[in-house]
Design a protein around this motif. Sequence first.
Motif, mmCIF file in Angstrom:
data_model
loop_
_atom_site.group_PDB
_atom_site.id
_atom_site.type_symbol
_atom_site.label_atom_id
_atom_site.label_comp_id
_atom_site.label_asym_id
_atom_site.label_seq_id
_atom_site.Cartn_x
_atom_site.Cartn_y
_atom_site.Cartn_z
ATOM 1 N N ILE A 81 0.855 -1.276 0.261
ATOM 2 C CA ILE A 81 0.021 0.023 -0.034
ATOM 3 C C ILE A 81 0.825 1.303 0.008
ATOM 4 O O ILE A 81 0.620 2.342 -0.931
ATOM 5 C CB ILE A 81 -0.917 -0.238 1.289
ATOM 6 N N LEU A 82 1.973 1.382 0.782
ATOM 7 C CA LEU A 82 2.700 2.550 0.672
ATOM 8 C C LEU A 82 3.529 2.467 -0.542
ATOM 9 O O LEU A 82 3.708 3.637 -1.046
ATOM 10 C CB LEU A 82 3.897 2.064 1.944
ATOM 11 N N PHE A 87 4.791 5.403 -5.603
ATOM 12 C CA PHE A 87 5.215 5.145 -6.836
ATOM 13 C C PHE A 87 4.290 4.642 -7.996
ATOM 14 O O PHE A 87 4.501 4.514 -9.058
ATOM 15 C CB PHE A 87 6.254 4.107 -6.954
ATOM 16 N N ASP A 88 3.029 4.506 -7.510
ATOM 17 C CA ASP A 88 1.838 4.148 -8.227
ATOM 18 C C ASP A 88 2.192 2.453 -8.633
ATOM 19 O O ASP A 88 1.770 2.256 -9.641
ATOM 20 C CB ASP A 88 1.542 4.902 -9.283
ATOM 21 N N ASP A 89 3.002 1.739 -7.908
ATOM 22 C CA ASP A 89 3.463 0.653 -8.334
ATOM 23 C C ASP A 89 3.799 -0.160 -7.120
ATOM 24 O O ASP A 89 4.767 0.265 -6.419
ATOM 25 C CB ASP A 89 4.867 0.707 -8.953
ATOM 26 N N ALA A 90 3.000 -1.043 -6.483
ATOM 27 C CA ALA A 90 3.115 -1.902 -5.274
ATOM 28 C C ALA A 90 4.232 -2.684 -5.209
ATOM 29 O O ALA A 90 4.695 -3.379 -4.086
ATOM 30 C CB ALA A 90 1.775 -2.525 -5.248
ATOM 31 N N SER A 91 5.008 -2.988 -6.399
ATOM 32 C CA SER A 91 6.125 -3.948 -6.515
ATOM 33 C C SER A 91 7.382 -3.062 -6.255
ATOM 34 O O SER A 91 8.586 -3.918 -5.882
ATOM 35 C CB SER A 91 6.138 -4.542 -7.894
ATOM 36 N N ILE A 267 -6.053 -3.045 -2.198
ATOM 37 C CA ILE A 267 -4.864 -4.002 -1.504
ATOM 38 C C ILE A 267 -5.098 -4.463 -0.134
ATOM 39 O O ILE A 267 -5.212 -5.485 0.234
ATOM 40 C CB ILE A 267 -3.518 -3.227 -1.397
ATOM 41 N N TYR A 268 -5.722 -3.320 0.696
ATOM 42 C CA TYR A 268 -6.154 -3.623 2.096
ATOM 43 C C TYR A 268 -7.325 -4.596 2.039
ATOM 44 O O TYR A 268 -7.210 -5.695 2.818
ATOM 45 C CB TYR A 268 -6.459 -2.382 2.842
ATOM 46 N N ASP A 269 -8.349 -4.584 1.243
ATOM 47 C CA ASP A 269 -9.653 -5.101 1.098
ATOM 48 C C ASP A 269 -9.195 -6.534 0.924
ATOM 49 O O ASP A 269 -9.642 -7.607 1.484
ATOM 50 C CB ASP A 269 -10.649 -4.593 0.403
#
Length: 290
Positions: A81-82, A87-91, A267-269
Amino acid sequence: MEDFAETRRNLVKGGLLGGLALASVVGSARQAAAQASSDSLLRTVLDRGHLIVGTGSTNAPWHFEDEKGELTGMDIAMAKILAKGLFDDASKIEFVRQDAAQRVPNINTGKVDVVIQFMTISPARAQLVAYSRPYYVEGVALLTRPDSDKKTFDDLLKAGSGARISILQNVDAEETVKKVLPEATVMQLDSQPNVVLALDSKRVDAAAVDLSNVWWLAKRHPDKYFDAGKSWNAMLYGAAVRQGDPDWLHFVNTTFGVAIHGHQNEIYDAALRDYFGLTPPARKPGLPTF
C-alpha cells in the motif's frame, strides 16, 4: 515546469479543482518530493525509486513465504500500500527480513525506511520510534473445534471448570484466561504450536491465541477449527519510522488512512479476505467515522 502551489492556485481560480483534479495534480512523485522537507526521508525514498521495508518471514498471517518463496501476508500488504502510494507501483519494495529484536535498531540506524512487522504500539516503544496510525487491533481469542460440544464462548462459559483452555506459558497466562472464563481450567504450554496441538488432540476444549491466528486457521481449515466468537485484551499494531521526520510519518499515516477508510482500498480489502476471511468494511460518503 510550473510550481505546484501556483498550479493549484490557478485551478482554484478557474473553478477546476475538484476531487479528481486534485488527485491528478498531487499524483506526481516528483512534485511530491519538491514539497517535502529537504532532509525528509520522503524525498529520499522518492528519489531512490523504491521503498525499503523491514519485516519478518515466519509468522502467518502477517509475514510468511508463499509456495514460490515470496513474502506475503497482512504486513506485506501494508508495505505494498505504501509503495503504491509512493510510486503507483506496489512492487517497488526491497524487503529486509529481520528478527523481531531488530525492529527498533534497524529503524534508528537507517537500515530500513519503515518497519511493518506486527509491531504492538506501546508508550515505552514510542519513546524510541514514531508509530503510524494503527492498521489492526490484535487481541486474545478462543480457537475451538467445529465438532466440539464446547465450540462457542457461551458453551465454554457454561462449562465452568469443565472448560479446559490451553495458552502459551507466561506470567499473565492464568489471569488472561480468567478474565473471560473465571472458572476454566488453564493449561500453560511451552510453545504456540503446542497450544494448538493440545486442541487438535482434544486435550483441551479451546486454545487461547491471537485473534489473527483464530481467523487465519478457521479460514484455512474450517473442518478443523472454529472461531468461538470471543476476543479481548486489545493491542494496536502500527508501522514504525524514525523519530523527527514529520513529513515521512504524515505520508505513511495518510496512505494508510486512505487505504483503510477511503477510496484506494483494493490491496487492503484483498488482504482482509485472503488472510482473515473478513468482509471489508463499507465506506460511506458523508461524515467521517474514524
